[in-house]
Design a protein around this motif. Sequence first.
Motif, short mmCIF file in Angstrom:
data_model
loop_
_atom_site.label_atom_id
_atom_site.label_comp_id
_atom_site.label_asym_id
_atom_site.label_seq_id
_atom_site.Cartn_x
_atom_site.Cartn_y
_atom_site.Cartn_z
N ALA A 119 21.17 12.06 19.23
CA ALA A 119 20.72 12.76 18.03
C ALA A 119 21.61 13.98 17.81
O ALA A 119 21.92 14.71 18.74
N PRO A 120 22.04 14.22 16.58
CA PRO A 120 22.95 15.34 16.32
C PRO A 120 22.29 16.70 16.34
O PRO A 120 21.07 16.83 16.21
N ASP A 121 23.14 17.71 16.52
CA ASP A 121 22.75 19.12 16.40
C ASP A 121 21.60 19.52 17.30
O ASP A 121 20.73 20.31 16.91
N GLN A 122 21.58 19.01 18.52
CA GLN A 122 20.61 19.50 19.50
C GLN A 122 21.24 20.71 20.18
O GLN A 122 22.28 20.60 20.83
N GLU A 123 20.62 21.84 20.04
CA GLU A 123 21.20 23.10 20.49
C GLU A 123 21.51 23.06 21.98
O GLU A 123 20.67 22.71 22.80
N GLY A 124 22.75 23.40 22.28
CA GLY A 124 23.18 23.41 23.66
C GLY A 124 23.48 22.04 24.22
O GLY A 124 23.81 21.90 25.39
N LEU A 125 23.42 21.00 23.39
CA LEU A 125 23.54 19.64 23.91
C LEU A 125 24.50 18.78 23.10
O LEU A 125 25.41 18.17 23.66
N SER A 126 24.31 18.71 21.78
CA SER A 126 25.13 17.81 20.97
C SER A 126 25.62 18.50 19.71
O SER A 126 25.01 19.45 19.21
N ASP A 127 26.75 17.98 19.18
CA ASP A 127 27.29 18.53 17.95
C ASP A 127 26.73 17.80 16.73
O ASP A 127 25.79 17.01 16.85
N SER A 128 27.31 18.04 15.58
CA SER A 128 26.78 17.45 14.35
C SER A 128 26.96 15.94 14.31
O SER A 128 26.32 15.26 13.50
#
Length: 368
Positions: A119-128
């Motif tokens: 999943a995108p844009d998970q803070e501290g984990l994944s980008d857009s």
Amino acid sequence: MSTSSPASSPATRRPRRGLDLLLPVVPALLVAVLLAVGLSACGSGSGGSDEASGSAGTDQAVDPASADGDWPRTVQTDDDTDAELTLDAQPETIVSTSVTLTGSLLAVGAPVVASGATAPDQEGLSDSNGFFLQWSDAAQEQGVEVAYENSAPEAESVAQYSPDLIVVAKTGGDSAMDIIDQLRDVAPVLVVDYGTRSWQDVTTLLGEATGQEEQAEEVVSDFDSKVAQAKESITVPGGDTSAFIVASDDSGDAMVLTQESPQVQLLTELGFTMATVPADVQGEESMGERGDIIELSGENVQKGLVGENWVVVAADQATRDTMDSNEAYTTAAPVRDDKVSYMPSTTFRLDYYSAQEMLDALTESYSG
């Protein structure tokens, strides 16, 4: 040892939240965490913890005869139906269906053009794009596209790239084994079980399979050197150490990392003495046949985490909030005695990039 924050790197400076919604894996205990995490690139097939962190595994390496750059070559695959995969020519267009394995492909300079994503844009984990932050920049520089999101693997989405090699994870929430027969109709498929291989061994295997064996060797050697340097600069705390991940659902549950996990292998390589979970509080091992974690309910946290020192892996803000408020942790001796060290969110899975982030965080925590 005072409580430490994660090392200051571009990925770890970003705000973090819980690891919810990363992967669609739902084991019996720790449902919220295991929806988000599936520890990657775990212990080597031999299960040896002392040697796996410092060097790539050799017992599961590719046929040495293929390491001279000649093609075709035969590589080992972790697919149950076929122990070997023959590649007629060096791959030029690779699709990785595993967001876990994409980082290792990028680390060796393999021509990966598309990848499965979380999943995108998970803070501290994944980008857009849904790519892990530790290798997001490398993916952007190479122009890697999103093939699909982990929760909905599609052979058609892979086929549109006309790959000459498809890389599939055997286990974990980013596995595409359910559609592997369809993928085989598209291109040769290399199955990698990151639940039984160290990240170094994964890197070595992918280097051999893609003709990037020299780069893979350099990646592993570079990390070996950094571990040796860090070992000289840190002060290992006295007593045993427990390493674990805290559930993100406020339950107080935890996953203890065993000697088969890459995080514990790194700690062992640095000289830490790891605590053993007492047999009477060990739950069932999670994620099928994987032995890299032991699940603990909140009521058994202090009975299972018997180390005098605690290293908390994948510690986002939800983790810190739980540690500060849940009695399963607040009344524990390591918390009272300020003997807790927090690792960045990206360390729940180790590849070349996230392993360096964990090493940096440990160096910062235990230097001097």
